[in-house]
Design an enzyme around this catalytic site. Structure first.
Site, PDB file in Angstrom:
ATOM      1  N   ARG A 183       9.576  -5.653  -5.640  1.00 37.42           N
ATOM      2  CA  ARG A 183       9.516  -7.125  -5.636  1.00 37.42           C
ATOM      3  C   ARG A 183      10.257  -7.713  -4.447  1.00 37.42           C
ATOM      4  NH1 ARG A 183      12.096  -7.216 -11.511  1.00 37.42           N
ATOM      5  NH2 ARG A 183      11.072  -5.188 -11.454  1.00 37.42           N
ATOM      6  N   LYS A 205       2.315  -3.483  -1.581  1.00 37.68           N
ATOM      7  CA  LYS A 205       3.621  -2.819  -1.619  1.00 37.68           C
ATOM      8  C   LYS A 205       3.459  -1.433  -1.011  1.00 37.68           C
ATOM      9  CE  LYS A 205       6.939  -0.597  -4.832  1.00 37.68           C
ATOM     10  NZ  LYS A 205       7.408  -0.436  -6.219  1.00 37.68           N
ATOM     11  N   LYS A 225      16.773   7.331  -9.190  1.00 42.42           N
ATOM     12  CA  LYS A 225      15.895   7.719 -10.301  1.00 42.42           C
ATOM     13  C   LYS A 225      16.288   9.109 -10.804  1.00 42.42           C
ATOM     14  CE  LYS A 225      11.648   5.257  -8.991  1.00 42.42           C
ATOM     15  NZ  LYS A 225      11.567   4.419 -10.198  1.00 42.42           N
ATOM     16  N   ASP A 283      16.558  -0.006  -7.686  1.00 40.08           N
ATOM     17  CA  ASP A 283      15.250   0.594  -7.991  1.00 40.08           C
ATOM     18  C   ASP A 283      14.183  -0.475  -8.262  1.00 40.08           C
ATOM     19  OD1 ASP A 283      13.403   2.578  -8.378  1.00 40.08           O
ATOM     20  OD2 ASP A 283      14.106   3.141 -10.394  1.00 40.08           O
ATOM     21  N   GLU A 303      12.874  -2.435  -6.239  1.00 42.28           N
ATOM     22  CA  GLU A 303      12.774  -2.731  -4.803  1.00 42.28           C
ATOM     23  C   GLU A 303      11.439  -3.326  -4.397  1.00 42.28           C
ATOM     24  OE1 GLU A 303      11.932   0.038  -6.104  1.00 42.28           O
ATOM     25  OE2 GLU A 303      10.087   0.519  -5.041  1.00 42.28           O
ATOM     26  N   ASP A 333      10.026   6.176  -3.143  1.00 52.16           N
ATOM     27  CA  ASP A 333      10.979   5.380  -3.930  1.00 52.16           C
ATOM     28  C   ASP A 333      11.908   6.305  -4.700  1.00 52.16           C
ATOM     29  OD1 ASP A 333      12.363   3.543  -5.415  1.00 52.16           O
ATOM     30  OD2 ASP A 333      10.668   2.989  -6.717  1.00 52.16           O
ATOM     31  N   ASP A 387       4.210   5.460  -4.244  1.00 53.02           N
ATOM     32  CA  ASP A 387       4.662   4.081  -4.450  1.00 53.02           C
ATOM     33  C   ASP A 387       4.163   3.133  -3.350  1.00 53.02           C
ATOM     34  OD1 ASP A 387       5.920   2.319  -6.153  1.00 53.02           O
ATOM     35  OD2 ASP A 387       7.910   2.572  -5.282  1.00 53.02           O
TER      36      ASP A 387
HETATM   37  N1  BES Z   1       7.892   2.193  -8.200  1.00 56.74           N
HETATM   38  C1  BES Z   1       8.555   1.882  -9.420  1.00 56.74           C
HETATM   39  C2  BES Z   1       7.579   1.600 -10.563  1.00 56.74           C
HETATM   40  C3  BES Z   1       6.739   2.749 -11.045  1.00 56.74           C
HETATM   41  C4  BES Z   1       7.150   3.501 -12.127  1.00 56.74           C
HETATM   42  C5  BES Z   1       5.530   3.042 -10.457  1.00 56.74           C
HETATM   43  C6  BES Z   1       6.364   4.534 -12.587  1.00 56.74           C
HETATM   44  C7  BES Z   1       4.752   4.069 -10.917  1.00 56.74           C
HETATM   45  C8  BES Z   1       5.179   4.825 -11.982  1.00 56.74           C
HETATM   46  C9  BES Z   1       9.423   0.644  -9.239  1.00 56.74           C
HETATM   47  O1  BES Z   1       9.977   0.486  -7.978  1.00 56.74           O
HETATM   48  C10 BES Z   1      10.558   0.757 -10.189  1.00 56.74           C
HETATM   49  O2  BES Z   1      11.340   1.648 -10.035  1.00 56.74           O
HETATM   50  N2  BES Z   1      10.613  -0.165 -11.156  1.00 56.74           N
HETATM   51  C11 BES Z   1      11.621  -0.165 -12.140  1.00 56.74           C
HETATM   52  C12 BES Z   1      12.119  -1.576 -12.292  1.00 56.74           C
HETATM   53  C13 BES Z   1      13.370  -1.715 -13.137  1.00 56.74           C
HETATM   54  C14 BES Z   1      14.516  -1.061 -12.427  1.00 56.74           C
HETATM   55  C15 BES Z   1      13.629  -3.178 -13.375  1.00 56.74           C
HETATM   56  C16 BES Z   1      11.020   0.344 -13.444  1.00 56.74           C
HETATM   57  O3  BES Z   1       9.852   0.040 -13.714  1.00 56.74           O
HETATM   58  O4  BES Z   1      11.699   1.072 -14.146  1.00 56.74           O
HETATM   59 ZN    ZN Z   2       8.960   1.323  -6.437  1.00 53.49          ZN
HETATM   60 MN    MN Z   3      11.784   1.485  -7.766  1.00 44.88          MN
END
Ligand code: BES
Ligand code: ZN
Ligand code: MN
Length: 501
Positions: free
Chosen positions: A351, A265, A277, A347, A349, A270, A288
């Site tokens: 996946r 990824k 966010k 967010d 994204e 992000d 990210d």
């Molecule tokens: N890049 C983030 C995940 C992340 C969070 C990485 C903290 C490192 C530290 C990912 O893209 C994300 O935002 N995931 C969301 C998914 C949710 C919206 C289903 C999350 O984990 O909150």
């Molecule tokens: Zn992300």
């Molecule tokens: Mn995200």
């Protein structure tokens, strides 16, 4: 460019530096070789040890100024404790700790005699690798360096390691240094600010591996559009910077041997997109792309040490930004696999990027396995903290092998569940699936279930490195934040199980 120590291997000889480093086992037991390096006076060191209550315990140090007329001016004694019990990972950490100590003492040139029971070329190489990695500091954007600022001090170490098995040691260090180079590359990419490192620039980093004999192909948006990669492209469509898919091939194995494959990824930043966010900590999302960084670092490592294996690295490179053209919650996109996805949260994204990158990889290369690495979910951090990556797999043997490689490299993983009940959580009436689990629960697993739908039953492991590749904690071999997590882990997996020589 980051500062890095320079480490040289040599045979036994008279010290040419004024600072010598020797090992002491528990109870300050010094080897003959160690005593020889410092000019024969073990008693002087032992008296100093007694006065300082230094007992030779593992990871402790003694700093001794030698009397005038001795072969060296200063001796750093590094404690090994029960030397016979040290594992390779202990040697790695000891090397890191020594370099940390030398830095704290502002020593820039030193000569070490590597002599301990049951310590040969492999242990020396692990030790040197730990030292090399500990020395990594990202100071490319520091125009002034202040002494108080530990991480950014102006300091460069030249360390010579003497040993009685120079040839084997030099060979082992050459391999270990190649792998360390991959770790450093991954760290640098994670550390580099997002204004500097966009998808196009990242793809160029992959192309740069050409110098090591890695073949690269970079797909632009038009080419991805033709392949039907709307899941990946949808994420990047709110950014001014175009998306890329980078494909790297290392053909070190036999012609026609089924390749291993690694998918990363690479969200260069992000913001969350329209599902923006919160502000605090958003800067961290420059990391990210830690999964993609590990994959490029691994390809560097394999190529630099000329690993006898065929391996493919695929990077999904995008920026997730909100603008007038950005993807919306409620959008439905069709992935390259033909499966449709309802976007419920822009967010989630990572996946989406991986869905197309994974499908493309299995479709084109029919690999032996796919291992994907992604800073995918905050939920994985909630579950495992910064200490282990989450591992999800449809293949027990591969999962076991990775677990073992993790324990040995200290890039540790922990297997988490997959299952029908979780798979159901990503169903939606409006499309084949949705991109969130619909609740806060089991967030790391629902993300993994989503990826699983794009593996086409290829043996597969997903590593959620949200807490380990970025915002990692300080340890013996790293200053923290960018760790390069995954490079040593996967290199070890490949070396132990998949090489043809
Ligand atoms: N890049 C983030 C995940 C992340 C969070 C990485 C903290 C490192 C530290 C990912 O893209 C994300 O935002 N995931 C969301 C998914 C949710 C919206 C289903 C999350 O984990 O909150
Ligand atoms: Zn992300
Ligand atoms: Mn995200």
């Amino acid at each position: 460019m980051a500062q890095l120590p320079s480490i040289r291997i040599s045979g036994l000889g008279k010290p040419s530096e004024t600072v010598a480093v020797i090992f002491a086992e528990k109870d300050v037991k010094l080897s003959d070789q160690a005593v020889d390096l410092i000019g024969g006076d073990a008693g002087f060191i032992q008296r100093a040890a007694k006065l300082s209550e230094f007992e030779g315990k593992k990871s402790t140090f003694l700093d001794v100024v030698m009397p005038e007329g001795t072969a060296v001016d200063r001796v750093i004694v590094a404690g090994l404790g029960e030397a016979e019990e040290l594992e390779d990972k202990d040697w790695l950490n000891l090397g890191g700790e020594l370099v940390g100590k030398l830095k704290a003492l502002k020593i820039e040139k030193a000569e070490l005699r590597f002599d301990a029971p049951k310590a040969g070329a492999a242990q020396l190489a692990a030790f040197a690798q730990g030292g090399f990695l500990r020395g990594y500091v990202f100071d490319a954007y520091k125009t002034t360096k202040k002494d108080e600022d530990e991480a950014a001090q102006d300091w460069a170490l030249n360390l010579t390691i003497q040993c009685g098995f120079e040839k084997e040691a030099a060979e082992a260090w050459k391999e270990a240094e190649a792998v360390a180079g991959g770790v450093v590359l991954a760290r640098e990419l994670v550390d580099t600010p997002p204004n500097v490192l966009g998808p196009v620039e990242f793809a160029q980093k992959a192309a740069d591996l050409g110098a090591l004999g890695v073949e690269t192909e970079i797909l632009d948006e038009e080419q991805m559009e033709k392949l039907g990669m709307r899941a990946l492209l949808g994420v990047g469509q709110g950014s001014r910077r175009p998306s890329r898919l980078a494909i790297m091939k290392w053909n070190g194995g036999k012609e026609g041997d089924t390749p291993l494959s690694f998918v990363g990824k690479g969200v260069v930043f992000d913001s969350g997109g329209i599902s923006l966010k919160p502000g605090p900590g958003m800067d961290e999302m420059k990391g990210d792309m830690g999964g993609a960084a590990a994959v490029i670092g691994l390809m560097h490592a394999l190529a630099a040490r000329k690993a006898p294996v065929n391996a493919i690295g695929v990077l999904g490179l995008v920026e997730n930004m909100p603008d007038g053209n950005a993807q919306r919650p409620g959008d439905i996109v069709t992935s390259m696999s033909g499966q449709t996805i309802e976007i419920l949260n822009t967010d989630a994204e990572g996946r989406l990027v991986l869905a197309d990158a994974i499908w493309y990889t299995q479709d084109r290369f029919k690999p032996r396995f796919i291992i994907d690495l992604a800073t995918l979910t905050g939920a994985c951090l909630v579950a495992l903290g910064n200490h282990r990556a989450g591992l999800f797999s449809n293949d027990d043997e591969l999962a076991e092998r990775l677990f073992k490689a993790g324990e040995e490299t200290e890039e540790k993983v922990w297997r988490m569940p997959l299952g029908k009940e979780y798979d159901k959580m990503i169903d939606t009436p409006n499309a084949d699936m949705r991109n969130t689990g619909g609740s806060r629960f089991a967030g790391a697993t629902t993300a993994a279930q989503f990826l699983k739908r794009f593996t086409n039953d290829t043996p597969w492991v997903h590593l959620d490195v949200a807490g380990t590749a970025m915002s990692s904690t300080k340890n013996a071999i790293s200053q923290g934040w960018a760790s390069g997590f995954g490079v040593r882990l996967l290199d070890k997996l490949v070396k132990d199980h998949y090489e043809t020589r």
